[in-house]
Design a protein around this motif. Structure first.
Motif, short mmCIF file in Angstrom:
data_model
loop_
_atom_site.label_atom_id
_atom_site.label_comp_id
_atom_site.label_asym_id
_atom_site.label_seq_id
_atom_site.Cartn_x
_atom_site.Cartn_y
_atom_site.Cartn_z
N GLU A 95 -36.27 -45.86 37.43
CA GLU A 95 -37.71 -45.94 37.64
C GLU A 95 -38.20 -44.72 36.34
O GLU A 95 -39.25 -45.34 36.03
CB GLU A 95 -38.83 -45.71 38.72
CG GLU A 95 -38.21 -46.62 40.00
CD GLU A 95 -39.04 -45.78 41.30
OE1 GLU A 95 -39.61 -46.21 41.88
OE2 GLU A 95 -40.07 -44.67 41.14
N ASN A 96 -37.73 -43.60 35.98
CA ASN A 96 -37.99 -42.88 35.04
C ASN A 96 -37.06 -43.78 33.84
O ASN A 96 -38.53 -43.92 32.99
CB ASN A 96 -36.92 -41.47 35.25
CG ASN A 96 -37.67 -40.76 36.40
OD1 ASN A 96 -38.84 -41.05 37.31
ND2 ASN A 96 -37.30 -40.20 36.63
N GLU A 99 -39.99 -46.30 32.62
CA GLU A 99 -41.16 -45.89 32.06
C GLU A 99 -41.05 -45.41 30.52
O GLU A 99 -41.87 -45.43 29.50
CB GLU A 99 -41.95 -44.13 32.87
CG GLU A 99 -42.94 -44.15 32.64
CD GLU A 99 -44.17 -44.95 32.54
OE1 GLU A 99 -43.73 -45.95 33.63
OE2 GLU A 99 -45.17 -45.31 32.14
N ILE A 103 -43.48 -47.34 28.09
CA ILE A 103 -43.96 -46.19 26.59
C ILE A 103 -42.98 -46.68 25.02
O ILE A 103 -43.86 -46.59 23.90
CB ILE A 103 -43.68 -44.79 26.91
CG1 ILE A 103 -45.05 -44.45 28.05
CG2 ILE A 103 -44.48 -43.27 26.08
CD1 ILE A 103 -44.51 -42.63 28.88
N SER A 106 -44.69 -48.31 22.28
CA SER A 106 -46.16 -47.76 20.62
C SER A 106 -45.13 -47.88 20.13
O SER A 106 -46.35 -47.36 18.69
CB SER A 106 -46.45 -46.58 22.36
OG SER A 106 -45.34 -45.78 22.15
N ASP B 7 -52.40 -44.40 38.03
CA ASP B 7 -51.09 -44.67 37.80
C ASP B 7 -49.62 -45.54 38.38
O ASP B 7 -49.51 -44.91 39.09
CB ASP B 7 -50.03 -44.31 36.65
CG ASP B 7 -49.33 -44.98 35.43
OD1 ASP B 7 -49.56 -43.61 33.73
OD2 ASP B 7 -48.33 -45.60 35.25
N SER B 9 -46.38 -45.94 37.87
CA SER B 9 -45.50 -45.20 37.86
C SER B 9 -45.74 -44.03 37.97
O SER B 9 -45.87 -42.62 37.84
CB SER B 9 -44.80 -44.79 35.95
OG SER B 9 -43.78 -44.07 35.92
N ARG B 10 -44.01 -43.76 39.16
CA ARG B 10 -44.58 -42.28 40.09
C ARG B 10 -43.58 -41.33 39.32
O ARG B 10 -44.92 -40.29 38.67
CB ARG B 10 -43.27 -42.58 41.13
CG ARG B 10 -43.58 -41.55 41.90
CD ARG B 10 -42.84 -41.01 42.68
NE ARG B 10 -41.00 -41.82 42.74
CZ ARG B 10 -40.29 -42.01 43.75
NH1 ARG B 10 -40.25 -42.03 44.32
NH2 ARG B 10 -39.24 -42.73 43.24
N VAL B 11 -43.27 -41.94 37.48
CA VAL B 11 -42.47 -40.04 36.90
C VAL B 11 -44.53 -39.80 36.41
O VAL B 11 -44.85 -39.08 35.76
CB VAL B 11 -41.76 -39.97 36.10
CG1 VAL B 11 -41.60 -41.58 35.15
CG2 VAL B 11 -40.85 -38.92 35.27
N MET B 12 -44.54 -40.75 35.41
CA MET B 12 -46.01 -40.67 34.68
C MET B 12 -47.04 -40.10 35.57
O MET B 12 -47.68 -39.06 35.20
CB MET B 12 -46.61 -42.36 34.31
CG MET B 12 -47.58 -41.95 32.86
SD MET B 12 -46.55 -40.56 31.68
CE MET B 12 -45.34 -41.39 30.82
N GLN B 14 -46.23 -37.53 38.01
CA GLN B 14 -45.82 -36.47 37.69
C GLN B 14 -46.36 -35.99 37.10
O GLN B 14 -46.99 -34.94 36.43
CB GLN B 14 -44.57 -36.20 38.36
CG GLN B 14 -44.74 -37.47 39.62
CD GLN B 14 -42.88 -36.80 40.17
OE1 GLN B 14 -41.93 -37.14 38.73
NE2 GLN B 14 -42.44 -37.28 41.40
N ILE B 15 -46.02 -36.39 35.60
CA ILE B 15 -46.19 -36.13 34.51
C ILE B 15 -47.42 -35.61 34.15
O ILE B 15 -48.17 -34.73 33.20
CB ILE B 15 -45.67 -36.55 33.02
CG1 ILE B 15 -43.60 -36.91 33.11
CG2 ILE B 15 -45.52 -36.41 31.54
CD1 ILE B 15 -43.23 -37.93 32.45
N SER B 83 -50.12 -46.36 26.99
CA SER B 83 -48.85 -46.17 25.82
C SER B 83 -50.21 -47.54 24.68
O SER B 83 -49.55 -47.71 23.84
CB SER B 83 -47.86 -46.74 25.78
OG SER B 83 -47.90 -48.40 27.26
N GLU B 84 -51.43 -47.81 25.31
CA GLU B 84 -51.71 -48.75 24.32
C GLU B 84 -52.41 -47.63 23.83
O GLU B 84 -53.94 -47.31 23.96
CB GLU B 84 -52.72 -49.60 24.99
CG GLU B 84 -51.84 -50.76 25.97
CD GLU B 84 -51.13 -51.77 25.67
OE1 GLU B 84 -50.87 -51.76 23.80
OE2 GLU B 84 -50.34 -52.78 25.85
N LYS B 104 -50.36 -42.21 25.17
CA LYS B 104 -48.13 -41.74 25.75
C LYS B 104 -46.77 -42.18 24.78
O LYS B 104 -47.53 -42.69 24.08
CB LYS B 104 -47.88 -42.95 26.57
CG LYS B 104 -48.75 -42.49 28.25
CD LYS B 104 -48.13 -43.02 28.96
CE LYS B 104 -48.95 -43.48 30.46
NZ LYS B 104 -48.67 -44.46 31.31
#
Lengths: 163, 121
Positions: A95-96, A99, A103, A106, B7, B9-12, B14-15, B83-84, B104
Motif C-alpha cells: 500500500e505504501n 502511494e 504521487i 506529479s 484520503d 491511502s492509509r499512509v497518506m 498518517q502523513i 498530487s494534482e 503532494k
C-alpha cells in the motif's frame, strides 16, 4: 493537430520528490536500464492519460520497493530487509509503495504536457503482463537511477515514457 | 478544533496527520475518511471545522465531495491535499470553493502557510 507530449522528469525532480515524500536524504546516480525479470522482481506502475492511453511506466526494483514503502510509513528498516529476504512485500509495504508511485504521477504533470495519473501498480512477486514488461524494457526516453534512501539502503528505479 | 482528513491511502492520512503536528497544529481532534462519500457523511455527523481532502478517491472524488457540500449549504472550510497540482486543477478547486490546494509531496511549512489563516485567524 497539436499533439501534447509526455514530460520526462529530470533527475533532480525525481530526487526532490523522493526526498520530500520519504523525508529522508536521497542520493541518486545514473545506472543501466532496469529490466524486470523473475530473478529481478520489480514493482511496475502504469500511468495513463485522460483517454486511458498508457503514457509511461515507473519500475522500482525489490530493494527500492521495500525501502520506499518502509520509509514513507516510518516502518523500521528491519521490516524492509525482511521483505527483501522473502522477496515479497507485505500488504502495508505494498500500500505504501503504491502511494509513492501514485504521487510520482506529479513528476509527469507539467503545464503543457499530457496529464497523467496512476492506473495500476504490479507488485513484486505478481506475474507481470507481457505488455507492461515490454513497456518497462522500452529504450529511448527514460531515466535509470540508482537510489540510496538514507537510513534504509540502495535500490534502482526506471522512469520510461512510452507515448 | 476538529479536522477531517479524507484520503483513500492509509499512509497518506498518517502523513497528513503527522505533518499537521509538525506544522504546529497538534492537539486538534482528527477524524479520518477513506473516500469522499464517507467524508460527506462525517461532515454531517461530526461537524468538523476544516476538511483536508485528497482529489482522486473511490466512491466520490474530492471535487465531487466539495460540490456536494456546497450544494447542501455547508460552508465548512475546505482544502485539497493532492498530487494534482496543475493550474487547471487549482482553478477548478478554487471555482468549487476550496480555500487552498497543497500539492503532494508537501512540507510542514506548506501546511502552516495555508492553515494559519484558517486555524489561527
Amino acid at each position: 493537430m497539436y499533439v501534447q507530449t509526455s514530460y520526462l522528469p529530470q533527475v533532480k525532480e525525481i530526487r526532490d520528490l523522493l526526498t520530500d515524500l520519504l523525508d529522508r536524504d536521497i542520493q541518486v546516480s545514473p545506472t543501466p536500464p532496469l529490466a524486470p525479470t523473475p530473478n529481478n522482481p520489480c514493482t511496475v506502475a502504469v500511468y495513463v492519460d485522460d483517454t486511458l492511453q498508457v503514457t509511461s511506466v515507473i519500475a522500482f526494483d525489490l530493494p527500492l520497493s521495500a525501502y520506499a514503502g518502509a520509509a514513507i510509513g516510518l516502518v523500521p528498516a528491519a521490516g524492509a530487509e525482511t521483505a527483501i529476504e522473502e522477496r515479497v512485500l507485505n500488504q502495508t509495504l505494498q500500500e505504501n509503495v503504491y502511494e509513492v508511485l501514485n504521487i510520482a504521477a506529479s513528476l509527469f504533470n507539467h503545464d503543457g504536457a499530457t496529464h497523467v495519473r496512476l492506473y495500476d501498480a504490479h507488485h513484486v512477486g505478481a506475474p507481470l503482463p507481457g505488455d507492461v514488461m515490454a513497456r518497462a524494457l522500452t529504450l529511448g526516453r527514460r531515466e535509470d537511477l540508482a537510489v540510496e534512501v538514507g537510513g534504509y539502503g540502495a535500490g534502482r528505479l526506471s522512469v520510461v515514457l512510452v507515448a | 478544533m476538529k479536522i477531517l482528513v479524507a484520503d483513500d491511502s492509509r499512509v497518506m492520512r498518517q502523513i497528513v496527520i503527522r505533518t499537521l503536528r509538525q506544522a504546529g497544529y497538534a492537539g486538534h481532534d482528527v477524524v479520518e475518511a477513506e473516500n469522499g462519500k464517507e467524508a460527506l457523511d462525517l461532515v454531517r455527523s461530526e461537524a468538523p471545522d476544516l476538511v483536508l481532502s485528497d482529489w482522486n478517491m473511490p466512491e466520490m472524488t474530492g471535487i465531487d465531495l466539495l460540490d456536494a457540500l456546497r450544494s447542501s449549504g455547508s460552508t465548512v472550510p475546505f482544502g485539497f491535499v493532492t498530487s494534482e497540482g496543475s493550474a487547471d486543477m487549482r482553478a477548478r478547486a478554487s471555482a468549487g470553493g476550496a480555500l487552498f490546494l497543497i500539492a503532494k509531496p508537501f512540507t510542514p511549512e506548506a501546511f502552516d502557510e495555508v492553515l494559519a489563516p484558517v486555524l489561527k485567524g
